[in-house]
Scaffold this active site. Structure first.
Site, PDB file in Angstrom:
ATOM      1  N   HIS A 142       9.628  -3.358   8.081  1.00 15.40           N
ATOM      2  CA  HIS A 142       8.457  -3.748   7.298  1.00 15.40           C
ATOM      3  C   HIS A 142       8.785  -4.088   5.838  1.00 15.40           C
ATOM      4  O   HIS A 142       8.359  -5.127   5.326  1.00 15.40           O
ATOM      5  CB  HIS A 142       7.396  -2.640   7.345  1.00 15.40           C
ATOM      6  CG  HIS A 142       6.143  -2.981   6.609  1.00 15.40           C
ATOM      7  ND1 HIS A 142       5.307  -4.005   7.003  1.00 15.40           N
ATOM      8  CD2 HIS A 142       5.591  -2.450   5.480  1.00 15.40           C
ATOM      9  CE1 HIS A 142       4.283  -4.082   6.166  1.00 15.40           C
ATOM     10  NE2 HIS A 142       4.430  -3.156   5.239  1.00 15.40           N
ATOM     11  N   ASP A 193       8.483  -4.546  13.172  1.00 18.84           N
ATOM     12  CA  ASP A 193       7.709  -4.012  12.050  1.00 18.84           C
ATOM     13  C   ASP A 193       6.892  -2.842  12.581  1.00 18.84           C
ATOM     14  O   ASP A 193       6.038  -3.018  13.451  1.00 18.84           O
ATOM     15  CB  ASP A 193       6.797  -5.103  11.486  1.00 18.84           C
ATOM     16  CG  ASP A 193       6.037  -4.685  10.230  1.00 18.84           C
ATOM     17  OD1 ASP A 193       5.811  -3.471  10.041  1.00 18.84           O
ATOM     18  OD2 ASP A 193       5.659  -5.578   9.449  1.00 18.84           O
ATOM     19  N   PHE A 198       0.826  -1.202   0.000  1.00 18.48           N
ATOM     20  CA  PHE A 198       0.000   0.000   0.000  1.00 18.48           C
ATOM     21  C   PHE A 198       0.865   1.258   0.000  1.00 18.48           C
ATOM     22  O   PHE A 198       1.769   1.396   0.828  1.00 18.48           O
ATOM     23  CB  PHE A 198      -0.901  -0.022   1.243  1.00 18.48           C
ATOM     24  CG  PHE A 198      -1.904   1.083   1.316  1.00 18.48           C
ATOM     25  CD1 PHE A 198      -2.897   1.206   0.375  1.00 18.48           C
ATOM     26  CD2 PHE A 198      -1.869   1.987   2.364  1.00 18.48           C
ATOM     27  CE1 PHE A 198      -3.847   2.215   0.451  1.00 18.48           C
ATOM     28  CE2 PHE A 198      -2.804   3.010   2.462  1.00 18.48           C
ATOM     29  CZ  PHE A 198      -3.795   3.118   1.498  1.00 18.48           C
ATOM     30  N   SER A 249       2.881  -6.842   2.499  1.00 15.91           N
ATOM     31  CA  SER A 249       1.917  -5.948   3.131  1.00 15.91           C
ATOM     32  C   SER A 249       0.539  -6.054   2.470  1.00 15.91           C
ATOM     33  O   SER A 249      -0.074  -7.118   2.493  1.00 15.91           O
ATOM     34  CB  SER A 249       2.465  -4.513   3.095  1.00 15.91           C
ATOM     35  OG  SER A 249       1.790  -3.693   4.009  1.00 15.91           O
TER      36      SER A 249
END
Length: 261
Positions: A237, A207, A37, A105
């Site tokens: 992340h 993360d 994202f 993600s």
């Protein structure tokens, strides 16, 4: 100033490579890869190129609303991103004998959706810090906040490696975030038991974007009997371009080779 049709940088472009069966035991094997994202293929391209060099057909699409301006992302949502992914998956299915799917993600939640919808067509799933839930309390107000605010501060570049750059948006578009969480994550959580494909799950120990609740929900809900978790100790992340990237490349290639025989 970015034109809405102009990519942020060349590596934000989609990546595509044909299969080289001579390198994969004589079989044509496809791999679908999805970025996260507010990001772009830039964060996944080294992984895509690594798999392509090993002989896999690779499709790494640019999800709608990404790679241009953050405002463009507020004009699209979960169903648009999923449609783009399905188009790439169908291409791989038509040209190869087996297809595995990989995602970071948001990309992880999208490929889980695909694995739930197409259990007989997905040979394996590779996840890197996928999101299907959040424990952030401010998200509860998102359905209302999005009507008054267009964005929050960005979540880009959660990377431990010095000098690494994700080239993601500097703001988080709230309408798009709402679509991801309410139109995407919520129904996906209910359908996770439909996922039966083998799963290789890479989880960064630290993360700052996706919390541990997503791992717990996925691990406790999928029907996959073949589930391997790999903890990444030197990455945040965006682990695909962080210190543990090579580990992801190598172990995912071994996993894909095993599940596509």
């Amino acid at each position: 100033m970015h034109n809405r049709d102009m990519l942020i940088l060349p590596t934000a472009e989609p990546f595509s490579a044909p299969a080289r069966p001579e390198l994969t035991g004589g079989r044509s094997v496809g791999v679908l890869i999805s970025h996260g994202f507010t990001g772009s293929p830039a964060s996944m391209r080294p992984w895509a190129e690594s798999l392509a060099a090993r002989g896999y057909a690779v499709e790494l699409p640019l999800l709608p609303g990404h790679g241009t301006r953050w405002q463009d992302l507020n004009k699209v949502g979960w169903h648009d991103w999923y449609a783009a992914l399905i188009a790439s998956f169908e291409k791989l299915r038509a040209e190869n004998e087996a297809v595995a799917v990989c995602g970071l993600s948001l990309g992880g939640s999208l490929v889980l959706r695909l694995a739930a919808d197409r259990p007989d067509e997905v040979a394996g799933v590779v996840l890197v810090n996928p999101g299907v839930n959040t424990t952030r309390l401010d998200v509860l107000a998102l359905p209302v906040i999005r009507l008054f605010l267009r964005s929050f501060p960005g979540i880009a570049n959660d990377i431990k490696k010095s000098g690494a750059q994700e080239y993601a948006y500097t703001k988080t578009p709230l309408q798009a975030a709402y679509s991801m969480m309410w139109h995407g994550w919520k129904p996906l959580r209910a359908d996770l038991p439909k996922v039966t494909a083998p799963i290789l799950f890479f989880k960064s120990v630290v993360d700052h974007v996706v919390d541990d609740s997503s791992l717990a929900i996925i691990k406790g809900s999928v029907s996959s009997r073949d589930f391997t978790q790999v903890d990444l100790t030197e990455s945040y992340h965006v682990a695909t371009i962080d210190n543990d990237a090579q580990q992801i490349f190598d172990q995912s290639a071994e996993f894909i080779a095993r599940v596509t025989v």
